[in-house]
Write an enzyme that holds these catalytic residues in place. Structure first.
Site, PDB file in Angstrom:
ATOM      1  N   CYS A  44       0.825  -1.218   0.000  1.00 43.58           N
ATOM      2  CA  CYS A  44       0.000   0.000   0.000  1.00 43.58           C
ATOM      3  C   CYS A  44       0.857   1.265   0.000  1.00 43.58           C
ATOM      4  CB  CYS A  44      -0.936  -0.017   1.208  1.00 43.58           C
ATOM      5  SG  CYS A  44      -1.875   1.505   1.360  1.00 43.58           S
ATOM      6  N   CYS A  49      -1.521   1.747  -3.048  1.00 44.30           N
ATOM      7  CA  CYS A  49      -2.544   2.781  -2.829  1.00 44.30           C
ATOM      8  C   CYS A  49      -1.982   4.202  -2.752  1.00 44.30           C
ATOM      9  CB  CYS A  49      -3.296   2.538  -1.530  1.00 44.30           C
ATOM     10  SG  CYS A  49      -3.483   0.830  -1.056  1.00 44.30           S
ATOM     11  N   LYS A  52      -0.065   5.502  -5.926  1.00 43.10           N
ATOM     12  CA  LYS A  52      -1.081   5.526  -6.995  1.00 43.10           C
ATOM     13  C   LYS A  52      -2.001   6.743  -6.828  1.00 43.10           C
ATOM     14  CE  LYS A  52      -4.833   4.295  -6.180  1.00 43.10           C
ATOM     15  NZ  LYS A  52      -5.365   2.953  -6.039  1.00 43.10           N
ATOM     16  N   TYR A 179      -9.190  -3.221 -11.092  1.00 37.65           N
ATOM     17  CA  TYR A 179      -8.812  -1.991 -10.364  1.00 37.65           C
ATOM     18  C   TYR A 179      -7.543  -1.359 -10.944  1.00 37.65           C
ATOM     19  CZ  TYR A 179     -11.553  -3.098  -6.075  1.00 37.65           C
ATOM     20  OH  TYR A 179     -12.524  -3.351  -5.160  1.00 37.65           O
ATOM     21  N   GLU A 183      -7.297   2.076 -13.169  1.00 43.85           N
ATOM     22  CA  GLU A 183      -6.752   3.252 -12.488  1.00 43.85           C
ATOM     23  C   GLU A 183      -5.559   3.809 -13.257  1.00 43.85           C
ATOM     24  OE1 GLU A 183      -8.159   2.499  -7.870  1.00 43.85           O
ATOM     25  OE2 GLU A 183      -6.119   1.971  -8.397  1.00 43.85           O
ATOM     26  N   HIS A 438     -26.909  21.732   0.677  1.00 46.56           N
ATOM     27  CA  HIS A 438     -27.041  22.286  -0.661  1.00 46.56           C
ATOM     28  C   HIS A 438     -26.103  23.475  -0.878  1.00 46.56           C
ATOM     29  CE1 HIS A 438     -29.116  23.123  -4.397  1.00 46.56           C
ATOM     30  NE2 HIS A 438     -29.152  24.397  -4.065  1.00 46.56           N
ATOM     31  N   GLU A 443     -25.771  15.613  -1.665  1.00 48.78           N
ATOM     32  CA  GLU A 443     -27.188  15.763  -1.281  1.00 48.78           C
ATOM     33  C   GLU A 443     -28.081  14.812  -2.085  1.00 48.78           C
ATOM     34  OE1 GLU A 443     -29.164  19.543  -2.191  1.00 48.78           O
ATOM     35  OE2 GLU A 443     -27.639  19.948  -3.710  1.00 48.78           O
TER      36      GLU A 443
HETATM   37  P1  NDP Z   1      -8.573  -7.483 -10.478  1.00 42.31           P
HETATM   38  O1  NDP Z   1      -8.974  -8.784  -9.922  1.00 42.31           O
HETATM   39  O2  NDP Z   1      -9.269  -6.257 -10.041  1.00 42.31           O
HETATM   40  O3  NDP Z   1      -8.707  -7.550 -12.080  1.00 42.31           O
HETATM   41  C1  NDP Z   1      -8.047  -8.548 -12.808  1.00 42.31           C
HETATM   42  C2  NDP Z   1      -8.291  -8.303 -14.287  1.00 42.31           C
HETATM   43  O4  NDP Z   1      -7.434  -9.163 -15.024  1.00 42.31           O
HETATM   44  C3  NDP Z   1      -9.698  -8.599 -14.737  1.00 42.31           C
HETATM   45  O5  NDP Z   1     -10.048  -7.706 -15.752  1.00 42.31           O
HETATM   46  C4  NDP Z   1      -9.600 -10.031 -15.259  1.00 42.31           C
HETATM   47  O6  NDP Z   1     -10.478 -10.286 -16.313  1.00 42.31           O
HETATM   48  C5  NDP Z   1      -8.207 -10.072 -15.818  1.00 42.31           C
HETATM   49  N1  NDP Z   1      -7.563 -11.372 -15.693  1.00 42.31           N
HETATM   50  C6  NDP Z   1      -7.509 -12.173 -14.606  1.00 42.31           C
HETATM   51  N2  NDP Z   1      -6.773 -13.267 -14.857  1.00 42.31           N
HETATM   52  C7  NDP Z   1      -6.362 -13.162 -16.133  1.00 42.31           C
HETATM   53  C8  NDP Z   1      -5.564 -13.984 -16.963  1.00 42.31           C
HETATM   54  N3  NDP Z   1      -5.038 -15.126 -16.532  1.00 42.31           N
HETATM   55  N4  NDP Z   1      -5.341 -13.574 -18.227  1.00 42.31           N
HETATM   56  C9  NDP Z   1      -5.847 -12.432 -18.677  1.00 42.31           C
HETATM   57  N5  NDP Z   1      -6.601 -11.606 -17.937  1.00 42.31           N
HETATM   58  C10 NDP Z   1      -6.852 -11.961 -16.680  1.00 42.31           C
HETATM   59  O7  NDP Z   1      -7.000  -7.407 -10.235  1.00 42.31           O
HETATM   60  P2  NDP Z   1      -5.973  -6.191 -10.117  1.00 42.31           P
HETATM   61  O8  NDP Z   1      -4.656  -6.770 -10.452  1.00 42.31           O
HETATM   62  O9  NDP Z   1      -6.448  -5.005 -10.868  1.00 42.31           O
HETATM   63  O10 NDP Z   1      -6.018  -5.819  -8.575  1.00 42.31           O
HETATM   64  C11 NDP Z   1      -5.731  -6.826  -7.582  1.00 42.31           C
HETATM   65  C12 NDP Z   1      -6.427  -6.481  -6.293  1.00 42.31           C
HETATM   66  O11 NDP Z   1      -5.782  -5.375  -5.698  1.00 42.31           O
HETATM   67  C13 NDP Z   1      -7.878  -6.040  -6.463  1.00 42.31           C
HETATM   68  O12 NDP Z   1      -8.755  -7.132  -6.485  1.00 42.31           O
HETATM   69  C14 NDP Z   1      -8.083  -5.178  -5.253  1.00 42.31           C
HETATM   70  O13 NDP Z   1      -8.499  -5.983  -4.171  1.00 42.31           O
HETATM   71  C15 NDP Z   1      -6.709  -4.613  -4.957  1.00 42.31           C
HETATM   72  N6  NDP Z   1      -6.648  -3.196  -5.399  1.00 42.31           N
HETATM   73  C16 NDP Z   1      -7.499  -2.295  -4.838  1.00 42.31           C
HETATM   74  C17 NDP Z   1      -7.468  -0.972  -5.230  1.00 42.31           C
HETATM   75  C18 NDP Z   1      -8.418   0.002  -4.600  1.00 42.31           C
HETATM   76  O14 NDP Z   1      -8.971  -0.311  -3.554  1.00 42.31           O
HETATM   77  N7  NDP Z   1      -8.671   1.155  -5.219  1.00 42.31           N
HETATM   78  C19 NDP Z   1      -6.530  -0.492  -6.234  1.00 42.31           C
HETATM   79  C20 NDP Z   1      -5.701  -1.523  -6.768  1.00 42.31           C
HETATM   80  C21 NDP Z   1      -5.763  -2.820  -6.359  1.00 42.31           C
HETATM   81  P3  NDP Z   1     -11.982 -10.777 -16.105  1.00 42.31           P
HETATM   82  O15 NDP Z   1     -12.683  -9.827 -15.190  1.00 42.31           O
HETATM   83  O16 NDP Z   1     -12.532 -10.792 -17.468  1.00 42.31           O
HETATM   84  O17 NDP Z   1     -11.885 -12.125 -15.471  1.00 42.31           O
END
Ligand code: NDP
Length: 449
Positions: A44, A49, A52, A179, A183, A438, A443
């Site tokens: 983080c 976090c 970022k 995510y 982002e 307001h 709101e």
């Molecule tokens: P996510 O789980 O959010 O997204 C993964 C993405 O990768 C999806 O679009 C998924 O596609 C795709 N994917 C998964 N496996 C494969 C694969 N083998 N080949 C190709 N595409 C694939 O993961 P992130 O890495 O973005 O983030 C990890 C975690 O970190 C999040 O779940 C969250 O908990 C945390 N995080 C939180 C943030 C916040 O609170 N703002 C910011 C950043 C991270 P599909 O959906 O089609 O399966």
């Protein structure tokens, strides 16, 4: 505690969960040590976090400068310097690492700057070879980006490296639509890069309410981000001039300067020696734990992303705190996983707490849904026609608000307060009885009828 151990608690991993657990255990009188192989602060603070969000703020100025004209400002000669932003962010990360280190020092927690692995139910081995024993061991090593097995993966970067790019890429390809992918797509799009998101499905931000994601997608496209859906990334080729060519299942190859892979994160348990304590990992490498974060081994606990419960920093912190209170504070408590607010810092951001409309319909049957689709006042003089959208999901039987979903400027800031209402079990009637503030976007939450 018994004198037979070097420490009452040995923590592996000085991220959000590990540092909180160390501090609280020490405040309960435990003799504590923590080992960290990289930098104190964890994902983080060091490569997640915090940096970022600073990049998100930095990139917002692009829109603000653009919109300023609508409010009468003429700003000449505005220029962006990636190196300056990157280095400011890096120096803030340094500051925070020092603050986390001071927290450990102030609480008399010993820290070892090397890798530690479990070598038995009560022992850890440091990479220097030293063995240390402890009454309890806490695993808080977090998770690590997954790099899919594609040809040319070595030419791609993950969110670990993206904060250190030597220069701003002219063309960025992002794999994934979760995510991290969206982002960073938003950040680099705002900073002027040509961004293409490539995903294996046509779903973005799986788990968020469909009305929010279907609102976000055309906004991101209108801001200039391209999407290739149902089109998995297959191969990344490095050309003679050092640039990259991204081959997807269909369509022309995409030229790129940087390819960012963001396809999920996996528990960082490889080679951690957990089998020496009789702990069997889950299918995603995660450590199975009970509600008090105890593993199959009586003396070993685990908190945070390594348990793959909810991969969010505040959850890891709560789990670490609850662990320390349970084991060292005589106050057994577990972490509640209901009503966890979350946000995605896309541009605009979205934020949510509780059940989506689809989840509520499936689980409860009869629900009521209230929505507000509005043009944020701030956008009135802006060239953008982007609208905000809020949704309340209400359980019909009890009138309780069981979900709040928002997309629009400052949605995460507003949602944190709405999460209190959902956690407290307040009803739609309570929302209606609350006087509007307001003029504000927030709101809308109390004006939906
Ligand atoms: P996510 O789980 O959010 O997204 C993964 C993405 O990768 C999806 O679009 C998924 O596609 C795709 N994917 C998964 N496996 C494969 C694969 N083998 N080949 C190709 N595409 C694939 O993961 P992130 O890495 O973005 O983030 C990890 C975690 O970190 C999040 O779940 C969250 O908990 C945390 N995080 C939180 C943030 C916040 O609170 N703002 C910011 C950043 C991270 P599909 O959906 O089609 O399966």
């Amino acid at each position: 505690m018994a004198e037979q151990y070097d420490y009452d608690l040995f923590v592996i991993g000085a991220g959000s969960g590990g540092v909180r657990a160390s501090r609280i255990a020490a405040s309960h009188g435990a003799k504590v040590a923590v080992a960290e192989e990289f930098r104190i602060g964890g994902t983080c603070v060091i490569r997640g976090c915090v940096p970022k969000k600073l990049l998100v703020y930095g990139s917002h100025f692009a829109h603000e400068l653009h919109d300023a004209a609508g409010y009468g400002w003429t700003i000449e000669g505005a220029k962006f310097d990636w190196g300056a932003l990157r280095d400011f962010v890096a120096s803030d990360v340094d500051r925070l690492e020092k603050a986390y280190t001071s927290t450990l020092d102030n609480n008399k927690v010993d820290h070892f700057h090397e890798r530690a692995v479990v070598s038995g139910p009560n022992t850890v081995r440091l990479s220097s070879g030293r063995e240390i024993n402890a009454h309890y061991i806490l695993i808080a090593v977090g998770a690590w980006p997954v790099m899919p097995a594609i040809e040319g993966a070595q030419h791609c970067i993950t969110s670990n490296e993206v904060f250190h790019l030597p220069e701003l890429p002219r063309r960025l390809v992002v794999q994934g639509a979760g995510y991290i992918a969206l982002e960073f797509a938003g950040i680099f799009n705002a900073l002027g890069c040509d961004v293409t998101v490539v995903n294996r499905s046509d779903k973005i931000l799986r788990g968020y309410d469909d009305d929010l994601t279907s609102r976000l997608l055309p906004i991101m496209q209108a801001r200039g981000i391209s999407f290739r859906f149902n089109n998995p990334l297959q191969r990344v080729e490095k050309l003679a001039d050092g640039s990259l060519l991204v081959h997807t299942a269909e369509g022309e190859p995409l030229p790129a300067d940087v390819v960012l892979v963001a396809t999920g994160r996996r528990a960082k348990t490889d080679g951690l020696g957990l089998e020496s304590a009789g702990i069997t990992l889950g299918t995603n490498g995660e450590i199975p734990v009970d509600p008090f974060s105890k593993t199959a081994c009586e003396s070993i606990y685990a908190v945070g992303d390594v348990t793959d419960r909810v991969q969010l920093t505040p959850v890891a912190i709560r789990e670490g705190h609850a662990f320390a209170d349970t084991v060292f504070g005589g106050n057994p408590r577990s972490t509640a996983y209901d009503a966890i607010p979350s946000a995605v810092f896309t541009q605009p951001p979205l934020a949510a707490v509780g059940m989506t409309e689809a989840e509520a319909r499936a689980a409860l049957g009869e629900i009521k849904v209230f929505t507000s689709d509005f043009r944020p006042m701030k956008n009135m003089f802006s060239a953008t026609a982007e609208r905000g959208y809020y949704k309340l999901v209400v359980e019909a039987k009890t009138d309780k608000v069981i979900g709040v979903h928002m997309i629009g400027p400052e949605a995460p800031e507003i949602l944190q307060v709405a999460a209190i209402a959902v956690k407290a079990g307040l009803t739609k009637a309570d929302f209606d009885a609350t006087m509007a503030l307001h003029p504000s976007m927030a709101e809308e939450l109390v004006l939906m009828r």
